[in-house]
Design a protein around this motif. Sequence first.
Motif, PDB file in Angstrom:
ATOM      1  N   TYR A  96       0.830  -1.199   0.000  1.00 39.80           N
ATOM      2  CA  TYR A  96       0.000   0.000   0.000  1.00 39.80           C
ATOM      3  C   TYR A  96       0.872   1.258   0.000  1.00 39.80           C
ATOM      4  CZ  TYR A  96      -3.224   3.632   1.332  1.00 39.80           C
ATOM      5  OH  TYR A  96      -3.936   4.797   1.353  1.00 39.80           O
TER       6      TYR A  96
ATOM      7  N   ARG B 153       0.960   4.218  -2.842  1.00 42.05           N
ATOM      8  CA  ARG B 153       0.291   5.478  -2.523  1.00 42.05           C
ATOM      9  C   ARG B 153       1.187   6.584  -1.974  1.00 42.05           C
ATOM     10  NH1 ARG B 153      -4.103   4.346  -5.217  1.00 42.05           N
ATOM     11  NH2 ARG B 153      -5.703   3.223  -4.105  1.00 42.05           N
TER      12      ARG B 153
ATOM     13  N   GLN C 122       1.220   9.935  -3.900  1.00 41.90           N
ATOM     14  CA  GLN C 122      -0.073  10.606  -3.787  1.00 41.90           C
ATOM     15  C   GLN C 122      -0.248  11.205  -2.394  1.00 41.90           C
ATOM     16  OE1 GLN C 122      -3.409   7.993  -4.259  1.00 41.90           O
ATOM     17  NE2 GLN C 122      -4.906   9.640  -4.153  1.00 41.90           N
TER      18      GLN C 122
ATOM     19  N   ASP D 183      -7.835   4.625   1.743  1.00 40.66           N
ATOM     20  CA  ASP D 183      -7.455   5.965   1.266  1.00 40.66           C
ATOM     21  C   ASP D 183      -8.171   7.073   2.038  1.00 40.66           C
ATOM     22  OD1 ASP D 183      -7.212   4.910  -2.191  1.00 40.66           O
ATOM     23  OD2 ASP D 183      -5.702   4.956  -0.609  1.00 40.66           O
TER      24      ASP D 183
END
Length: 171
Positions: free
Chosen positions: A13, A17, A20, A60
């Motif tokens: 993960y 991510r 971002q 998220d």
Amino acid sequence: MAETGRDEQFSEYVVQRRTQLRRIAYLLCGDVHKAEDLVQTALMKLYVAWPRVQRTGNVDAYVRRILVNSGIDESRRPWRREESGLEGLDPQVAPGPGVEDRTALMDALATLPLGQRRVVILRHFLGMSIEETAGDLQCSPGTVKSQNSRALARLNDLLAPQFGAVGGNDR
């Protein structure tokens, strides 16, 4: 065994991510370094809650909420608002010599006789007085002065083309 699977899933993960998350954090705080701190804080909190958050399926959204809340918490900390009040009070420091200059100086010092080199180092690099230098070298203050004078004259001959005049007055 379950802990290893948890770590692998969490690592996947983070790899997917992290960029971002950094962008979101930067947009929240406007500073690259603070954004990195926010991401680290968010990932630490996420790791602790990883099994529960993963079961709910909206990782998220959870991380974004952590980023927002952590950013708010950091901005509220009293030490973040404090200012030192010492702005502009630090004296200006001249930039030190470059590598080439230091190399030239060390080469010139190496050409001096040992006694003169010791006097120059104690007097000019360590900032010792004539009397302190004489005490350390177990010689008279007159010897320190004459050795210093000869050493500075020699250094001036060697370094003047590169740096200009060298030395000082020991009287």
